[in-house]
Write a protein that holds these residues in place. Sequence first.
Motif, PDB file in Angstrom:
ATOM      1  N   HIS A 192       0.758  -1.434   0.018  1.00  0.00           N
ATOM      2  CA  HIS A 192       0.145   0.376   0.012  1.00  0.00           C
ATOM      3  C   HIS A 192       1.124   1.201   0.732  1.00  0.00           C
ATOM      4  N   ASN A 193       0.423   1.903  -0.687  1.00  0.00           N
ATOM      5  CA  ASN A 193       1.231   2.968  -0.726  1.00  0.00           C
ATOM      6  C   ASN A 193       1.094   4.764   0.140  1.00  0.00           C
ATOM      7  N   GLY A 194      -0.193   4.142   1.284  1.00  0.00           N
ATOM      8  CA  GLY A 194       0.584   5.071   1.856  1.00  0.00           C
ATOM      9  C   GLY A 194      -0.717   6.375   1.708  1.00  0.00           C
ATOM     10  N   ASN A 195      -1.725   6.619   0.474  1.00  0.00           N
ATOM     11  CA  ASN A 195      -2.431   7.504   0.670  1.00  0.00           C
ATOM     12  C   ASN A 195      -3.694   6.820   1.329  1.00  0.00           C
ATOM     13  N   ARG A 196      -4.471   7.846   1.956  1.00  0.00           N
ATOM     14  CA  ARG A 196      -5.617   7.936   1.528  1.00  0.00           C
ATOM     15  C   ARG A 196      -6.721   7.474   0.920  1.00  0.00           C
ATOM     16  N   GLY A 197      -8.045   7.191   0.978  1.00  0.00           N
ATOM     17  CA  GLY A 197      -8.758   6.269  -0.386  1.00  0.00           C
ATOM     18  C   GLY A 197      -8.846   6.978  -1.012  1.00  0.00           C
ATOM     19  N   VAL A 198      -8.849   7.615  -2.578  1.00  0.00           N
ATOM     20  CA  VAL A 198      -9.303   8.441  -3.532  1.00  0.00           C
ATOM     21  C   VAL A 198     -10.300   8.602  -3.873  1.00  0.00           C
ATOM     22  N   VAL A 199     -11.245   7.956  -3.323  1.00  0.00           N
ATOM     23  CA  VAL A 199     -13.122   8.509  -3.215  1.00  0.00           C
ATOM     24  C   VAL A 199     -13.701   8.802  -1.775  1.00  0.00           C
ATOM     25  N   GLU A 200     -13.007   8.731  -0.390  1.00  0.00           N
ATOM     26  CA  GLU A 200     -13.275   9.696   0.171  1.00  0.00           C
ATOM     27  C   GLU A 200     -12.713  11.041  -0.014  1.00  0.00           C
ATOM     28  N   ARG A 201     -11.459  11.371  -0.350  1.00  0.00           N
ATOM     29  CA  ARG A 201     -11.135  12.131  -0.568  1.00  0.00           C
ATOM     30  C   ARG A 201     -11.961  13.470  -1.576  1.00  0.00           C
ATOM     31  N   TYR A 202     -12.285  12.440  -2.622  1.00  0.00           N
ATOM     32  CA  TYR A 202     -13.555  12.831  -3.907  1.00  0.00           C
ATOM     33  C   TYR A 202     -15.079  13.453  -3.243  1.00  0.00           C
ATOM     34  N   PHE A 203     -14.820  12.804  -2.149  1.00  0.00           N
ATOM     35  CA  PHE A 203     -16.189  13.511  -1.589  1.00  0.00           C
ATOM     36  C   PHE A 203     -15.994  14.772  -0.906  1.00  0.00           C
ATOM     37  N   GLU A 204     -14.791  14.817  -0.274  1.00  0.00           N
ATOM     38  CA  GLU A 204     -14.401  16.127   0.496  1.00  0.00           C
ATOM     39  C   GLU A 204     -13.894  17.088  -0.296  1.00  0.00           C
ATOM     40  N   GLY A 205     -13.736  16.952  -1.670  1.00  0.00           N
ATOM     41  CA  GLY A 205     -14.106  18.077  -2.554  1.00  0.00           C
ATOM     42  C   GLY A 205     -12.978  18.434  -3.131  1.00  0.00           C
ATOM     43  N   GLN A 206     -11.492  17.108  -2.896  1.00  0.00           N
ATOM     44  CA  GLN A 206     -10.452  17.160  -3.720  1.00  0.00           C
ATOM     45  C   GLN A 206     -10.066  16.554  -5.327  1.00  0.00           C
ATOM     46  N   GLY A 207     -11.274  16.406  -5.631  1.00  0.00           N
ATOM     47  CA  GLY A 207     -11.138  15.674  -6.852  1.00  0.00           C
ATOM     48  C   GLY A 207     -10.630  14.567  -7.051  1.00  0.00           C
ATOM     49  N   ILE A 208     -10.749  13.696  -8.032  1.00  0.00           N
ATOM     50  CA  ILE A 208     -10.226  12.407  -8.068  1.00  0.00           C
ATOM     51  C   ILE A 208      -8.249  13.041  -8.596  1.00  0.00           C
ATOM     52  N   ASN A 209      -7.868  12.279  -7.933  1.00  0.00           N
ATOM     53  CA  ASN A 209      -5.922  12.516  -7.149  1.00  0.00           C
ATOM     54  C   ASN A 209      -6.037  11.270  -8.044  1.00  0.00           C
ATOM     55  N   ALA A 210      -5.136  11.822  -8.984  1.00  0.00           N
ATOM     56  CA  ALA A 210      -3.934  10.518  -9.955  1.00  0.00           C
ATOM     57  C   ALA A 210      -2.758  10.171  -8.771  1.00  0.00           C
ATOM     58  N   ASP A 211      -3.237   8.933  -7.748  1.00  0.00           N
ATOM     59  CA  ASP A 211      -2.310   8.849  -6.809  1.00  0.00           C
ATOM     60  C   ASP A 211      -2.712   6.968  -6.136  1.00  0.00           C
ATOM     61  N   TRP A 212      -3.578   6.749  -7.139  1.00  0.00           N
ATOM     62  CA  TRP A 212      -4.076   5.522  -6.274  1.00  0.00           C
ATOM     63  C   TRP A 212      -2.136   4.294  -6.551  1.00  0.00           C
ATOM     64  N   GLY A 213      -2.319   3.340  -5.854  1.00  0.00           N
ATOM     65  CA  GLY A 213      -1.166   2.728  -6.691  1.00  0.00           C
ATOM     66  C   GLY A 213      -1.703   0.949  -6.587  1.00  0.00           C
ATOM     67  N   ALA A 214      -2.425   1.090  -7.029  1.00  0.00           N
ATOM     68  CA  ALA A 214      -3.376  -0.787  -7.494  1.00  0.00           C
ATOM     69  C   ALA A 214      -4.243  -0.476  -7.871  1.00  0.00           C
ATOM     70  N   ASP A 215      -5.229  -1.453  -8.246  1.00  0.00           N
ATOM     71  CA  ASP A 215      -6.065  -2.053  -9.135  1.00  0.00           C
ATOM     72  C   ASP A 215      -6.668  -2.174  -7.751  1.00  0.00           C
ATOM     73  N   LEU A 216      -7.203  -2.646  -7.278  1.00  0.00           N
ATOM     74  CA  LEU A 216      -7.788  -2.874  -6.256  1.00  0.00           C
ATOM     75  C   LEU A 216      -7.524  -2.563  -4.524  1.00  0.00           C
ATOM     76  N   THR A 217      -7.915  -1.548  -3.889  1.00  0.00           N
ATOM     77  CA  THR A 217      -7.477  -1.827  -2.858  1.00  0.00           C
ATOM     78  C   THR A 217      -8.534  -1.936  -1.631  1.00  0.00           C
ATOM     79  N   GLN A 218      -8.110  -2.709  -0.825  1.00  0.00           N
ATOM     80  CA  GLN A 218      -8.681  -2.035   0.482  1.00  0.00           C
ATOM     81  C   GLN A 218      -8.269  -1.508   1.439  1.00  0.00           C
ATOM     82  N   VAL A 219      -9.251  -0.183   0.838  1.00  0.00           N
ATOM     83  CA  VAL A 219      -8.908   0.917   2.476  1.00  0.00           C
ATOM     84  C   VAL A 219      -9.855   0.721   3.344  1.00  0.00           C
TER      85      VAL A 219
END
Length: 283
Positions: free
Chosen positions: A121-148
């Motif tokens: 795991h790359n240590g980043n918070r979930g992309v989707v939860e940050r999206y719902f916080e208004g951050q947009g879709i951050n291009a920093d995911w590190g796997a195809d499927l993540t158990q957040v």
Amino acid sequence: MMLASAAFSATTLAEKAPDFSKHRAVLAYAELMTHPDSDEAGGIIVYQRDKGNGQLGADFVYNDPRRASFNGGEANVNFAVDDTSMTSDAGMSSQAFWMRDSVHIWNRETCSNMRMDEVAHNGNRGVVERYFEGQGINADWGADLTQVGFRSAAEFPAVFGGGSNILGVTFTLTWVDENGAPTDIDNNGKADVAFREIYYNDEYEWSDSDAVAQGAIDFPTVAIHEVGHGVSAAHFGMIAVKNQRLFAKPRAIMNAVYGGQLRDLTGRDSGSHCSNWAQWPNG
């Protein structure tokens, strides 16, 4: 002469190579599993309209060059687990194991050549939860499927109003082109998946023991279900009400409503998975 010809051919191929530089990931839909005491069956919240049958209407593309920028260059599908996002519920002693084994249960289906290997795991918070916080879709995911992992009711994605009645959710993000249209670069009739994320609702009492306490939710059952969505399995089963509780029939891992402990794939689960992945990586 041969060198000149080879150089020309390489240049020509490069010129004809598809340009994916303007493609971006968008939130397509979320698959939910709900508590049986809810008055709503689990289903799909659609952000972009999809059609499907026994499988979801979006799928991974083998050796997708767009995914290679984020998943470490894997041609196949990989997964990651955030070991820092666990629940403190007393009945959970092996949750990290089950977050992984829920993937391997699907991997062990021998009809398919599709295997998901784990990456760190790359240590980043979930992309989707940050999206719902208004951050947009951050291009920093590190796997195809993540158990957040687990989120409290307050932290659960705001689109669900605190997550009431939802046990787990799998978000699918798909690729769109520069015009915002879903892409299908392998021409299989399905939108191309960019990545998926799985979240669990810590509002409930969870257990992974063999004997689940009364009122607790069996975590392996829900985890296997959500990973099923991660490998493009859709919900299955008729939803009905009995004694003021929702139930699904016939019984399957991919039922939309939690029906108690079930830690093995049923024939219907395996059949759907095999029909979707038997030709991987060729189709």
